[in-house]
Design an enzyme around this catalytic site. Structure first.
Site, PDB file in Angstrom:
ATOM      1  N   TYR A  74     -47.308  67.137 -33.769  1.00 19.87           N
ATOM      2  CA  TYR A  74     -48.252  66.896 -33.467  1.00 19.87           C
ATOM      3  C   TYR A  74     -47.167  65.692 -33.037  1.00 19.87           C
ATOM      4  O   TYR A  74     -47.363  65.248 -31.180  1.00 19.87           O
ATOM      5  CB  TYR A  74     -49.218  65.898 -33.945  1.00 19.87           C
ATOM      6  CG  TYR A  74     -50.621  65.405 -33.171  1.00 19.87           C
ATOM      7  CD1 TYR A  74     -51.355  66.579 -32.870  1.00 19.87           C
ATOM      8  CD2 TYR A  74     -50.657  64.651 -32.160  1.00 19.87           C
ATOM      9  CE1 TYR A  74     -52.555  66.230 -31.755  1.00 19.87           C
ATOM     10  CE2 TYR A  74     -51.214  63.825 -31.691  1.00 19.87           C
ATOM     11  CZ  TYR A  74     -52.296  65.122 -31.447  1.00 19.87           C
ATOM     12  OH  TYR A  74     -53.279  64.750 -29.915  1.00 19.87           O
ATOM     13  N   PHE A 126     -49.986  70.816  -1.802  1.00 16.09           N
ATOM     14  CA  PHE A 126     -50.308  71.841  -1.672  1.00 16.09           C
ATOM     15  C   PHE A 126     -51.818  71.739  -1.697  1.00 16.09           C
ATOM     16  O   PHE A 126     -52.291  70.530  -2.314  1.00 16.09           O
ATOM     17  CB  PHE A 126     -50.005  71.828  -3.181  1.00 16.09           C
ATOM     18  CG  PHE A 126     -50.168  73.771  -3.222  1.00 16.09           C
ATOM     19  CD1 PHE A 126     -49.891  75.244  -2.703  1.00 16.09           C
ATOM     20  CD2 PHE A 126     -50.540  73.516  -4.733  1.00 16.09           C
ATOM     21  CE1 PHE A 126     -50.458  75.657  -2.642  1.00 16.09           C
ATOM     22  CE2 PHE A 126     -51.334  74.688  -5.148  1.00 16.09           C
ATOM     23  CZ  PHE A 126     -50.661  75.949  -4.258  1.00 16.09           C
ATOM     24  N   ASP A 127     -52.654  72.923  -1.838  1.00 10.72           N
ATOM     25  CA  ASP A 127     -54.541  73.015  -1.980  1.00 10.72           C
ATOM     26  C   ASP A 127     -54.660  72.347  -3.370  1.00 10.72           C
ATOM     27  O   ASP A 127     -55.377  70.951  -3.534  1.00 10.72           O
ATOM     28  CB  ASP A 127     -54.803  74.431  -2.155  1.00 10.72           C
ATOM     29  CG  ASP A 127     -54.290  75.387  -1.738  1.00 10.72           C
ATOM     30  OD1 ASP A 127     -52.957  75.158  -1.831  1.00 10.72           O
ATOM     31  OD2 ASP A 127     -54.738  76.328  -1.393  1.00 10.72           O
ATOM     32  N   ASP A 217     -43.648  66.137  -5.096  1.00  9.95           N
ATOM     33  CA  ASP A 217     -43.893  67.601  -5.634  1.00  9.95           C
ATOM     34  C   ASP A 217     -42.677  69.356  -6.208  1.00  9.95           C
ATOM     35  O   ASP A 217     -42.279  68.809  -4.881  1.00  9.95           O
ATOM     36  CB  ASP A 217     -44.996  68.575  -4.752  1.00  9.95           C
ATOM     37  CG  ASP A 217     -45.818  69.572  -5.383  1.00  9.95           C
ATOM     38  OD1 ASP A 217     -44.654  69.559  -5.851  1.00  9.95           O
ATOM     39  OD2 ASP A 217     -46.218  69.747  -4.747  1.00  9.95           O
ATOM     40  N   ALA A 219     -41.891  72.190  -7.476  1.00 11.35           N
ATOM     41  CA  ALA A 219     -42.387  72.455  -8.008  1.00 11.35           C
ATOM     42  C   ALA A 219     -41.159  73.411  -7.483  1.00 11.35           C
ATOM     43  O   ALA A 219     -40.645  74.334  -8.453  1.00 11.35           O
ATOM     44  CB  ALA A 219     -43.369  72.980  -7.607  1.00 11.35           C
ATOM     45  N   LYS A 260     -42.747  77.380 -11.292  1.00  8.90           N
ATOM     46  CA  LYS A 260     -41.591  77.957 -10.565  1.00  8.90           C
ATOM     47  C   LYS A 260     -40.653  77.764 -11.004  1.00  8.90           C
ATOM     48  O   LYS A 260     -39.371  78.638 -11.518  1.00  8.90           O
ATOM     49  CB  LYS A 260     -41.858  77.643  -9.462  1.00  8.90           C
ATOM     50  CG  LYS A 260     -43.453  77.952  -8.454  1.00  8.90           C
ATOM     51  CD  LYS A 260     -44.709  77.027  -9.342  1.00  8.90           C
ATOM     52  CE  LYS A 260     -46.072  76.683  -8.274  1.00  8.90           C
ATOM     53  NZ  LYS A 260     -47.399  76.434  -9.140  1.00  8.90           N
ATOM     54  N   HIS A 452     -62.435  81.756  -1.146  1.00 12.27           N
ATOM     55  CA  HIS A 452     -61.030  82.724  -1.046  1.00 12.27           C
ATOM     56  C   HIS A 452     -60.803  83.451  -3.066  1.00 12.27           C
ATOM     57  O   HIS A 452     -60.721  84.821  -2.696  1.00 12.27           O
ATOM     58  CB  HIS A 452     -60.138  83.342  -0.440  1.00 12.27           C
ATOM     59  CG  HIS A 452     -58.753  81.419  -1.621  1.00 12.27           C
ATOM     60  ND1 HIS A 452     -58.938  80.800  -0.894  1.00 12.27           N
ATOM     61  CD2 HIS A 452     -57.889  81.908  -1.803  1.00 12.27           C
ATOM     62  CE1 HIS A 452     -58.521  80.251  -1.739  1.00 12.27           C
ATOM     63  NE2 HIS A 452     -56.941  80.368  -2.088  1.00 12.27           N
TER      64      HIS A 452
HETATM   65  C1  P71 Z   1     -48.913  79.048  -5.743  1.00  8.69           C
HETATM   66  C2  P71 Z   1     -49.521  78.571  -6.437  1.00  8.69           C
HETATM   67  C3  P71 Z   1     -50.321  78.512  -8.124  1.00  8.69           C
HETATM   68  C4  P71 Z   1     -51.575  78.431  -7.768  1.00  8.69           C
HETATM   69  C5  P71 Z   1     -52.189  77.216  -7.694  1.00  8.69           C
HETATM   70  C6  P71 Z   1     -53.127  77.445  -6.869  1.00  8.69           C
HETATM   71  C7  P71 Z   1     -54.166  78.099  -6.612  1.00  8.69           C
HETATM   72  C8  P71 Z   1     -53.349  79.493  -5.756  1.00  8.69           C
HETATM   73  C9  P71 Z   1     -52.007  78.837  -6.425  1.00  8.69           C
HETATM   74  C10 P71 Z   1     -49.025  76.019  -6.999  1.00  8.69           C
HETATM   75  C11 P71 Z   1     -48.496  74.178  -6.449  1.00  8.69           C
HETATM   76  C12 P71 Z   1     -47.727  74.606  -5.971  1.00  8.69           C
HETATM   77  C13 P71 Z   1     -47.292  73.273  -5.510  1.00  8.69           C
HETATM   78  C14 P71 Z   1     -45.800  72.819  -4.704  1.00  8.69           C
HETATM   79  C15 P71 Z   1     -48.433  72.451  -6.945  1.00  8.69           C
HETATM   80  C16 P71 Z   1     -48.780  73.671  -8.106  1.00  8.69           C
HETATM   81  C17 P71 Z   1     -49.788  73.542  -8.248  1.00  8.69           C
HETATM   82  N1  P71 Z   1     -48.422  77.114  -6.748  1.00  8.69           N
HETATM   83  N2  P71 Z   1     -47.660  72.544  -6.208  1.00  8.69           N
HETATM   84  O1  P71 Z   1     -47.830  78.969  -4.447  1.00  8.69           O
HETATM   85  O2  P71 Z   1     -47.094  75.545  -5.432  1.00  8.69           O
HETATM   86  O3  P71 Z   1     -48.846  73.530 -10.177  1.00  8.69           O
HETATM   87  O4  P71 Z   1     -50.735  75.670 -10.837  1.00  8.69           O
HETATM   88  O5  P71 Z   1     -49.295  74.216 -11.737  1.00  8.69           O
HETATM   89  O6  P71 Z   1     -51.099  73.769 -10.897  1.00  8.69           O
HETATM   90  O7  P71 Z   1     -49.289  80.596  -5.882  1.00  8.69           O
HETATM   91  P1  P71 Z   1     -49.992  74.249 -10.767  1.00  8.69           P
END
Ligand code: P71
Length: 460
Positions: A74, A126-127, A217, A219, A260, A452
Site C-alpha cells: 500500500y 485540451f477538453d 500538459d 502527454a 500517450k 459527441h
Molecule cells: C485523446 C485523449 C483521450 C480523450 C480524453 C477525453 C475525451 C476524448 C479523448 C487525452 C488528453 C490529452 C491531453 C493533451 C490530457 C488528456 C487527458 N486525450 N491532455 O486525445 O490529449 O488525459 O485521458 O489520461 O485523462 O484521445 P486522460
C-alpha cells in the site's frame, strides 16, 4: 539522420491480437444500430481502430516483464521509487505524484492553482483541462498563433503561443488575474502540432518576470522533443533526452496523461519541484486517487510506466513513430485528400469542410466522413467538428459552429503497420470518388455536456 524509408520498424512482433474485417452489410447494420456514432460500436466490429492514441499503445516485452515485479504494498512500493527516479532523471522534477490518468492530475493541479474568475492561459487547452479549469470557476484562454488554426499553413511549430497576445493578456488583465500558463506539448487540439523550444523559453521568461507559474500538459512530450530536433535550428545534433530535459527546465512542473508518451494503457502523473504544491497536491491526491506512492494505480502499472517513459525517448522508436504518421499524411496528400499540414505527432487530421464542399456544416460533414470510413473498411476515426464542439447559444438558442470541421485518424503507438495505413488511404480514395452521394446527418439525441460521446444521428 537516416531516412525512414530505408529502414523498417525498430522492433519485431512477438504477440499478435487478431482483428477481423466484417462485411459491408454487417457494418451498415452496426453503424445504424449505433446511432451513426462510432463510440457505440463494439471494438470487435472495428478493423483498424484510430479512435485515439490514448491508452492504446503496445507495450514492449520489457514493460510486460515489469508487470511481474509489481510491488503491491500500500505504501512505499519499490516501483514508485523507480518511477520517481525515472521522472526526475528525464524531467528534473523530484516530487512525483502518480494518478489514475491525466485528468486526475489536472484536477489536483487546478484545485491548487485556480481560484474563481482567474484566467488560465495556454496554446490550446485540451477538453479535460478546460473542464477542470471551468469547474474551479476559472476562465481558460487559448492563445495559439494564428497559423495554428489554418489547416493548410505549413508552419513548423503550429502549437506555439502567440507572444504579442500573451503580453496583451498580461497588460490588459494584470498578472494577478492569471492563475497559471499551461503549454500543451504537442498541441492535440489543432493536430498534434509541436511547440518550439524558443517559444517555451520566451513564454517562461515572460511568466517569470510577472511571477506567473508555467506548467506543461506533457502527454506527448517526447513527440514534441523529436519535432524540435527535426525542425528547430541548433537542435539537429542534440539527443532527444537532452532536448526533453531542456524543455522541462523552463516550467514549474507538469501534468501528464501517461496513456500517450508513457506507453502504458492507464496512468498519469503530476510532477514539480515546488514543495508547497507537492504537499497540498498530495492531500488532494490522497482523497481523489489514493496514497502518494500509488495514486490509483497498481504497483505493476507504475513499473510499466517507468519503463515506458524511457522507451519513448528512444530515437529509432520516435523516428519510426512520427515517420508512420507522416507516411499516412503523404499518401493522402498524393491522393489530393485535404489534411492539416504539416502532419503532427500522433495522427492525421482530415479537413471535412474541404473534403465535402457541398455539405453544409449543419449536416455534420466530419461525422458523415467518420461514418463513411467505418462503412467503407471498418476504420474507426473520431469527429472533431460540429458534433464535438457545436453548441446552442444560451440567449438566441441558435447553433454555434466551430471554425474547424475535422476528422482525427489517431495512430496508436507500435500497433499497426504501414499496410494498415495503406488500407486507410484506399478507403478515403474510394469515399472521395463517391463524395457527391454521401449523405449528411441529423442529430436526434444529445446530452447536455460532451454530447459527441453519446449523440444519436440519422442519415438525411
Ligand atoms: C485523446 C485523449 C483521450 C480523450 C480524453 C477525453 C475525451 C476524448 C479523448 C487525452 C488528453 C490529452 C491531453 C493533451 C490530457 C488528456 C487527458 N486525450 N491532455 O486525445 O490529449 O488525459 O485521458 O489520461 O485523462 O484521445 P486522460
Amino acid at each position: 539522420m537516416r531516412p525512414r524509408s530505408e529502414y523498417a520498424e525498430p522492433y519485431r512482433i512477438k504477440v499478435v491480437e487478431p482483428i477481423r474485417l466484417t462485411t459491408r452489410r454487417e457494418r451498415e447494420e452496426v453503424i445504424a444500430k449505433s446511432g451513426y456514432n462510432v463510440f457505440n460500436i463494439p471494438s470487435d466490429k472495428v478493423y483498424i481502430d484510430l479512435l485515439t492514441d490514448s491508452g492504446t499503445s503496445a507495450m514492449s516485452d520489457h514493460q510486460w516483464a515489469g508487470l511481474m515485479v509489481g510491488d503491491e504494498a500500500y505504501a512505499g512500493g519499490k516501483n514508485f521509487y523507480h518511477l520517481q527516479e525515472t521522472v526526475e532523471e528525464i524531467t528534473g522534477f523530484k516530487y512525483v505524484l502518480p494518478t489514475h490518468q491525466g485528468r486526475a492530475a489536472e484536477n489536483i493541479l487546478t484545485t491548487y492553482l485556480v481560484k474563481p474568475d482567474k484566467r488560465v492561459l495556454g496554446n490550446m487547452h485540451f477538453d479535460t483541462t478546460e473542464g477542470h479549469i471551468r469547474l474551479k470557476g476559472g476562465n481558460p484562454v487559448n492563445l495559439v498563433i494564428k497559423e495554428g488554426l489554418e489547416t493548410a499553413a505549413r508552419h513548423p511549430f503550429k502549437g506555439n503561443i502567440d507572444i504579442p497576445r500573451l503580453l496583451d493578456e498580461i497588460h490588459t488583465f494584470g498578472a494577478g488575474s492569471i492563475a497559471y500558463i499551461n503549454i500543451t506539448v504537442t498541441c492535440n487540439s489543432n493536430g498534434g502540432q509541436p511547440v518550439s523550444m524558443g517559444n517555451i523559453k520566451e513564454v517562461s521568461r515572460i511568466a517569470r518576470e510577472h511571477s506567473i507559474p508555467v506548467f506543461f500538459d506533457a502527454a506527448r512530450f517526447a513527440e514534441n522533443a523529436y519535432f524540435i530536433r527535426e525542425r528547430e535550428e541548433g537542435y539537429e545534433k542534440k539527443a532527444i533526452t537532452e532536448i526533453a530535459r531542456e524543455m522541462f527546465s523552463y516550467v514549474d512542473g507538469f501534468t501528464m496523461s501517461a496513456k500517450k508518451d508513457g506507453l502504458v494503457n492507464i496512468g498519469g502523473l503530476l510532477a514539480t519541484n515546488n514543495e508547497d504544491l507537492y504537499k497540498r497536491a498530495g492531500e488532494w491526491g490522497i482523497i481523489y486517487e489514493g496514497f502518494l506512492t500509488y495514486g490509483g494505480l497498481a504497483g505493476r502499472d507504475l513499473e510499466a510506466m517507468a519503463r515506458g517513459l524511457r522507451e519513448v525517448l528512444d530515437e529509432d522508436y520516435l523516428e519510426n513513430r512520427i515517420g508512420q504518421v507522416k507516411y499516412l499524411g503523404d499518401r493522402l496528400l498524393e491522393q489530393g485528400i485535404p489534411i492539416i499540414e504539416p502532419t503532427g505527432g500522433h495522427g492525421v487530421y482530415l479537413d471535412a469542410k474541404r473534403f465535402f464542399p457541398h455539405m453544409p456544416q449543419r449536416e455534420f460533414p466530419a461525422q458523415a466522413l467518420v461514418v463513411e470510413l467505418y462503412v467503407e473498411d471498418g476504420i474507426r476515426a473520431v469527429e472533431l467538428g460540429a458534433a464535438a464542439f457545436g453548441y446552442n447559444d444560451k440567449d438566441t438558442g441558435e447553433m454555434v459552429y466551430p471554425a474547424l470541421e475535422l476528422v482525427r485518424l489517431a495512430i496508436p503507438r507500435r500497433v499497426y503497420t504501414d499496410r494498415h495505413m495503406d488500407v486507410v488511404v484506399r478507403a478515403l480514395r474510394n469515399i472521395a470518388g463517391r463524395k457527391d452521394k454521401v449523405r449528411g446527418l441529423r442529430l436526434v439525441y444529445e446530452a447536455p455536456v460532451l454530447r459527441h460521446f453519446t449523440a444519436v444521428f440519422e442519415q438525411i
